[in-house]
Motif scaffolding. Structure first.
Motif, mmCIF file in Angstrom:
data_model
loop_
_atom_site.group_PDB
_atom_site.id
_atom_site.type_symbol
_atom_site.label_atom_id
_atom_site.label_comp_id
_atom_site.label_asym_id
_atom_site.label_seq_id
_atom_site.Cartn_x
_atom_site.Cartn_y
_atom_site.Cartn_z
ATOM 1 N N THR A 1 119.107 22.127 27.364
ATOM 2 C CA THR A 1 117.700 21.829 27.082
ATOM 3 C C THR A 1 116.809 23.007 27.452
ATOM 4 O OG1 THR A 1 118.099 19.479 27.481
ATOM 5 C CG2 THR A 1 115.814 20.214 27.588
ATOM 6 N N LEU A 2 117.027 23.544 28.653
ATOM 7 C CA LEU A 2 116.217 24.676 29.111
ATOM 8 C C LEU A 2 116.447 25.923 28.254
ATOM 9 C CD1 LEU A 2 116.627 24.239 32.968
ATOM 10 C CD2 LEU A 2 114.548 23.849 31.625
ATOM 11 N N PHE B 1 117.361 26.024 25.148
ATOM 12 C CA PHE B 1 116.727 25.799 23.847
ATOM 13 C C PHE B 1 115.225 26.063 23.936
ATOM 14 C CE2 PHE B 1 114.459 22.915 20.944
ATOM 15 C CZ PHE B 1 114.921 23.412 19.736
ATOM 16 N N GLN B 2 114.587 25.548 25.001
ATOM 17 C CA GLN B 2 113.144 25.776 25.186
ATOM 18 C C GLN B 2 112.854 27.269 25.348
ATOM 19 O OE1 GLN B 2 112.294 23.306 28.586
ATOM 20 N NE2 GLN B 2 112.269 21.407 27.386
ATOM 21 N N SER C 1 114.672 29.695 24.170
ATOM 22 C CA SER C 1 114.906 30.306 22.860
ATOM 23 C C SER C 1 113.689 30.124 21.949
ATOM 24 C CB SER C 1 116.148 29.687 22.215
ATOM 25 O OG SER C 1 116.466 30.351 21.021
ATOM 26 N N GLN C 2 113.095 28.935 21.947
ATOM 27 C CA GLN C 2 111.909 28.675 21.125
ATOM 28 C C GLN C 2 110.733 29.552 21.566
ATOM 29 O OE1 GLN C 2 112.006 26.605 18.303
ATOM 30 N NE2 GLN C 2 114.130 26.876 18.890
ATOM 31 N N ALA C 3 110.565 29.709 22.883
ATOM 32 C CA ALA C 3 109.486 30.557 23.404
ATOM 33 C C ALA C 3 109.728 32.019 23.018
ATOM 34 C CB ALA C 3 109.395 30.420 24.923
#
Length: 198
Positions: A14-15, A17-18, A20-22
């Motif tokens: 989860t972390l 992925f977040q 990566s999005q940032a």
């Protein structure tokens, strides 16, 4: 312990992925800023981009798309600077296609785009003027001078348009003693500096 590991890997997924999005969002801003700097440096036909990918792994961490990716302490992303140095050319890894002078100018563009966020204390640019004319040399000189407000900048150059912006100016010469060649460095001030720039 295996259950705990699985829960930790879920949290990591989860972390990561977040993160990566940032990174994807920030990479667009960085690419736009670097492309603007490259235009200023008379590299108008160059296109810069940031590639962010992940590598599949059965032992990796799971993203919300249920795919598993390799990971490290810095997340699951593989980040690479990409560039097309000629119109119509595909983007390729910058490290493989750029010449020494282009790499220096790419670094200058990156450092200018990241000037306020970058905490690197000393920046060294070696022969950043390769293939650069007088007008572009002055632009490069101004950009280096602006960088020197937040960093110690050392630049090896053959262009007086760049050297004129320096707070300190040194000349390097070689002398053959008959037995060996010796390199010498000498600080230039006053008329000696004016003569060197001329």
């Amino acid at each position: 312990l295996e259950e705990k590991i699985e829960h930790l890997k879920e949290d990591m997924g989860t972390l990561a992925f977040q993160l990566s999005q940032a990174r994807i969002e920030a990479s667009q801003k960085l690419a736009n800023a670097v492309n603007k700097e490259l235009c200023d440096l008379d590299m108008t036909k160059v296109d810069f981009n940031v590639s962010i990918t992940q590598e599949y792994s059965n032992e990796g961490i799971r993203f919300p798309d249920s795919k598993q990716y390799q990971f490290s302490a810095s997340g699951a992303d593989i980040i690479e600077f990409m560039a097309s140095t000629n119109p119509g050319e595909p983007l390729k890894p910058l490290a493989r296609i750029a010449s020494t002078g282009e790499i220096s100018r790419f670094m200058l563009a990156l450092k200018c785009a990241l000037a306020e966020a970058d905490t690197t204390p000393v920046l060294i640019f070696d022969e950043i003027d390769i293939g650069v004319g007088g007008r572009s040399g002055e632009i490069i000189g101004r950009k280096l001078w602006n960088l020197s407000k937040n960093h110690q900048v050392t630049c090896v150059t053959h262009l007086p348009q760049i050297a004129a912006f320096a707070d300190s100016h040194y000349t390097v010469s070689k002398e053959n003693t008959g037995i060996r060649t010796i390199s010498k460095i000498k600080a230039l001030e006053g008329n000696a500096r004016l003569n060197e720039l001329a």
